[in-house]
Enzyme design. Structure first.
Site, PDB file in Angstrom:
ATOM      1  N   SER A 110       0.851  -1.183   0.000  1.00 18.16           N
ATOM      2  CA  SER A 110       0.000   0.000   0.000  1.00 18.16           C
ATOM      3  C   SER A 110       0.889   1.236   0.000  1.00 18.16           C
ATOM      4  CB  SER A 110      -0.842  -0.053   1.269  1.00 18.16           C
ATOM      5  OG  SER A 110      -1.251   1.235   1.639  1.00 18.16           O
ATOM      6  N   CYS A 112       0.786   3.466   2.011  1.00 16.47           N
ATOM      7  CA  CYS A 112       1.073   3.883   3.396  1.00 16.47           C
ATOM      8  C   CYS A 112       2.389   3.306   3.919  1.00 16.47           C
ATOM      9  CB  CYS A 112      -0.078   3.535   4.324  1.00 16.47           C
ATOM     10  SG  CYS A 112      -0.164   1.803   4.711  1.00 16.47           S
ATOM     11  N   TYR A 139       0.091  -1.179  10.722  1.00 21.44           N
ATOM     12  CA  TYR A 139      -0.274  -1.782   9.438  1.00 21.44           C
ATOM     13  C   TYR A 139       0.893  -1.644   8.453  1.00 21.44           C
ATOM     14  CZ  TYR A 139      -3.020  -2.380   5.179  1.00 21.44           C
ATOM     15  OH  TYR A 139      -3.508  -2.809   3.980  1.00 21.44           O
ATOM     16  N   LYS A 143       3.071  -4.475   6.448  1.00 23.56           N
ATOM     17  CA  LYS A 143       3.135  -4.512   4.978  1.00 23.56           C
ATOM     18  C   LYS A 143       4.578  -4.464   4.490  1.00 23.56           C
ATOM     19  CE  LYS A 143      -0.867  -5.119   3.659  1.00 23.56           C
ATOM     20  NZ  LYS A 143      -1.177  -6.181   2.732  1.00 23.56           N
ATOM     21  N   HIS A 182     -12.457   4.254   4.419  1.00 26.29           N
ATOM     22  CA  HIS A 182     -11.589   5.285   3.863  1.00 26.29           C
ATOM     23  C   HIS A 182     -12.437   6.477   3.424  1.00 26.29           C
ATOM     24  CE1 HIS A 182      -8.928   1.631   3.147  1.00 26.29           C
ATOM     25  NE2 HIS A 182      -8.235   2.404   3.961  1.00 26.29           N
TER      26      HIS A 182
HETATM   27  N1  LIG Z   1      -8.453  -0.437   0.018  1.00 24.15           N
HETATM   28  C1  LIG Z   1      -7.441   0.351  -0.338  1.00 24.15           C
HETATM   29  O1  LIG Z   1      -7.595   1.570  -0.520  1.00 24.15           O
HETATM   30  C2  LIG Z   1      -6.084  -0.234  -0.561  1.00 24.15           C
HETATM   31  C3  LIG Z   1      -5.087   0.608  -1.018  1.00 24.15           C
HETATM   32  C4  LIG Z   1      -3.824   0.106  -1.244  1.00 24.15           C
HETATM   33  C5  LIG Z   1      -3.571  -1.224  -1.007  1.00 24.15           C
HETATM   34  N2  LIG Z   1      -4.549  -2.049  -0.579  1.00 24.15           N
HETATM   35  C6  LIG Z   1      -4.175  -3.447  -0.312  1.00 24.15           C
HETATM   36  O2  LIG Z   1      -5.028  -4.370  -0.948  1.00 24.15           O
HETATM   37  C7  LIG Z   1      -5.164  -5.529  -0.141  1.00 24.15           C
HETATM   38  C8  LIG Z   1      -6.636  -5.854   0.033  1.00 24.15           C
HETATM   39  O3  LIG Z   1      -7.301  -4.729   0.574  1.00 24.15           O
HETATM   40  P1  LIG Z   1      -8.881  -4.533   0.468  1.00 24.15           P
HETATM   41  O4  LIG Z   1      -9.121  -3.078   0.476  1.00 24.15           O
HETATM   42  O5  LIG Z   1      -9.438  -5.402  -0.600  1.00 24.15           O
HETATM   43  O6  LIG Z   1      -9.331  -5.093   1.895  1.00 24.15           O
HETATM   44  P2  LIG Z   1     -10.729  -5.749   2.309  1.00 24.15           P
HETATM   45  O7  LIG Z   1     -11.811  -5.254   1.411  1.00 24.15           O
HETATM   46  O8  LIG Z   1     -10.871  -5.560   3.761  1.00 24.15           O
HETATM   47  O9  LIG Z   1     -10.501  -7.273   2.003  1.00 24.15           O
HETATM   48  C9  LIG Z   1      -9.592  -8.048   2.723  1.00 24.15           C
HETATM   49  C10 LIG Z   1     -10.039  -9.481   2.663  1.00 24.15           C
HETATM   50  O10 LIG Z   1      -9.160 -10.261   3.464  1.00 24.15           O
HETATM   51  C11 LIG Z   1      -9.950 -11.166   4.233  1.00 24.15           C
HETATM   52  N3  LIG Z   1      -9.286 -11.549   5.463  1.00 24.15           N
HETATM   53  C12 LIG Z   1      -8.933 -10.746   6.503  1.00 24.15           C
HETATM   54  N4  LIG Z   1      -8.402 -11.483   7.490  1.00 24.15           N
HETATM   55  C13 LIG Z   1      -8.424 -12.773   7.061  1.00 24.15           C
HETATM   56  C14 LIG Z   1      -8.007 -13.998   7.634  1.00 24.15           C
HETATM   57  N5  LIG Z   1      -7.470 -14.050   8.864  1.00 24.15           N
HETATM   58  N6  LIG Z   1      -8.187 -15.139   6.922  1.00 24.15           N
HETATM   59  C15 LIG Z   1      -8.744 -15.092   5.694  1.00 24.15           C
HETATM   60  N7  LIG Z   1      -9.147 -13.973   5.085  1.00 24.15           N
HETATM   61  C16 LIG Z   1      -8.990 -12.820   5.776  1.00 24.15           C
HETATM   62  C17 LIG Z   1     -11.204 -10.399   4.534  1.00 24.15           C
HETATM   63  O11 LIG Z   1     -12.232 -11.277   4.910  1.00 24.15           O
HETATM   64  P3  LIG Z   1     -13.267 -10.832   6.084  1.00 24.15           P
HETATM   65  O12 LIG Z   1     -13.828  -9.518   5.633  1.00 24.15           O
HETATM   66  O13 LIG Z   1     -14.229 -11.953   6.129  1.00 24.15           O
HETATM   67  O14 LIG Z   1     -12.419 -10.698   7.312  1.00 24.15           O
HETATM   68  C18 LIG Z   1     -11.453  -9.696   3.203  1.00 24.15           C
HETATM   69  O15 LIG Z   1     -12.151 -10.524   2.306  1.00 24.15           O
HETATM   70  C19 LIG Z   1      -4.463  -5.211   1.174  1.00 24.15           C
HETATM   71  O16 LIG Z   1      -3.205  -5.835   1.167  1.00 24.15           O
HETATM   72  C20 LIG Z   1      -4.280  -3.725   1.163  1.00 24.15           C
HETATM   73  O17 LIG Z   1      -3.089  -3.316   1.799  1.00 24.15           O
HETATM   74  C21 LIG Z   1      -5.809  -1.590  -0.350  1.00 24.15           C
END
Ligand SMILES: NC(=O)c1ccc[n+]([C@@H]2O[C@H](COP(=O)([O-])OP(=O)(O)OC[C@H]3O[C@@H](n4cnc5c(N)ncnc54)[C@H](OP(=O)(O)O)[C@@H]3O)[C@@H](O)[C@H]2O)c1
Length: 315
Positions: A110, A112, A139, A143, A182
């Site tokens: 990310s 961040c 976090y 990462k 966010h």
């Molecule tokens: N969103 C952003 O703006 C953004 C920006 C830059 C990078 N990213 C990166 O993209 C990646 C995904 O982010 P996202 O925004 O898609 O997050 P998200 O919508 O919260 O999705 C994360 C997923 O991981 C699952 N998860 C969490 N803990 C788990 C566990 N212990 N076992 C199995 N599954 C688990 C969650 O399931 P549950 O919901 O059931 O827990 C959810 O389906 C991250 O690495 C993040 O750093 C995101």
């Protein structure tokens, strides 16, 4: 290893914002052998379950979109949760993927991870050159450990892992929970609710002058697939537009997408956060990828999704 539509691809976190976009894109492009497990079916913090899963399924490639993710409030109030879960999830998955012979691994970091006071736009080389933003350092440290683990496994074992650092993402499947979300999904939800209630105005925290960059998650999924096929090297790669907007411009775009005519008030007694956070996307551009979905179109499409999914969106 050549990844083709017949390859077995495990998308970890396939119900999340990023994971669901990656699955959508893979399916649209004819990938038929997706390996998927919900959090309930496989808790990625459990090392023995993760090892058993990889030994049984033996995917060819992994897209690592599972993580414990949240906004400032969540990061600040649950530091142990954020550092523990993210270290465990990624450590277990990277190690088990290597042991089971995965041919390509895409790790998602990310923006961040970069120092709080990085010069702008932020180049990949600024990693580990200064202190992190204190509100999400738990976090960010996790990462950074994840992307370093990918680099270490590449060096020591020849494990073909790449790490992408996306800017702020938004789109269908986002988290609209006000405690945990966010800025963009929070604005969409708050302005929508103000419109439904007929409020005369909405208040946005801060002066509206900080600048932020936003990428539609379908563009990120496109980048993930592009680099899955075309990039096999240690250096991390920023993924974004390389262009930003002020929070005021963002709020105005959201107002117009929602069709809400109330007044926008900026509460300048509330903190603004970092004045600017923009990624340098030279490396991404040199690798031959660029985003396509404009912020205006993306916000309109995300709002349409939010209204259609009022019963199953994360609220
Ligand atoms: N969103 C952003 O703006 C953004 C920006 C830059 C990078 N990213 C990166 O993209 C990646 C995904 O982010 P996202 O925004 O898609 O997050 P998200 O919508 O919260 O999705 C994360 C997923 O991981 C699952 N998860 C969490 N803990 C788990 C566990 N212990 N076992 C199995 N599954 C688990 C969650 O399931 P549950 O919901 O059931 O827990 C959810 O389906 C991250 O690495 C993040 O750093 C995101």
């Amino acid at each position: 290893m050549q990844i083709t539509p017949a390859s077995r691809i495990y998308v970890a976190g396939h119900r999340g914002l990023v994971g669901s976009a990656v699955v959508r894109t893979l399916q649209q492009r004819g990938y038929t052998h997706l390996v998927l497990r919900t959090h309930n079916e496989l808790d990625l913090t459990d090392q023995s379950d993760v090892r058993r899963f990889f030994e049984a399924e033996r995917p060819d490639a992994v897209i690592m979109a599972a993580a414990r993710v949240g906004g400032i409030h969540a990061n600040n109030s649950r530091p142990a949760w954020f550092i523990r879960d993210n270290l465990l999830i990624q450590g277990n998955v990277i190690d088990a993927a290597h042991r089971s012979g995965v041919g390509k691994f895409v790790f998602l970091g990310s923006s961040c991870v970069y120092p709080k006071l990085s010069p702008q736009p932020i180049k990949e080389d600024y990693l580990l050159t200064g202190p992190l933003e204190p509100t999400n350092e738990w976090y960010a440290i996790a990462k950074i450990a994840g992307l370093k683990m990918c680099q270490a496994y590449r060096r020591e074992f020849g494990f073909n892992a790449i790490s992408l650092m996306p800017t702020n993402l938004y789109g269908p499947g986002d988290n609209f929970d006000l405690q945990n979300s966010h800025v963009l999904p929070a604005l969409i939800r708050r302005f929508h609710e103000a419109k439904v209630r007929g409020d005369e105005s909405v208040t946005v925290w801060g002066t509206g002058t900080p600048r932020r960059e936003f990428l539609h998650v379908d563009d990120l999924a496109d980048a993930v697939l592009y680099l899955l096929h075309s990039y096999d090297a240690e250096p991390i790669v920023n993924i974004g537009w390389g262009q930003d907007v002020t929070i005021r411009e963002l709020a105005e775009l959201v107002l117009s997408a929602i069709g809400y005519s109330g007044r926008l008030i900026f509460d300048s007694t509330k903190p603004d956060g970092t004045p600017r956070k923009l990624l340098d996307v030279t490396r991404q551009t040199n690798l031959g990828w660029k985003p396509r979905i404009t912020l205006k179109d993306g916000i309109e499409q995300t709002y349409a999704w939010f209204k259609e999914h009022s019963d199953d969106a994360r609220l």
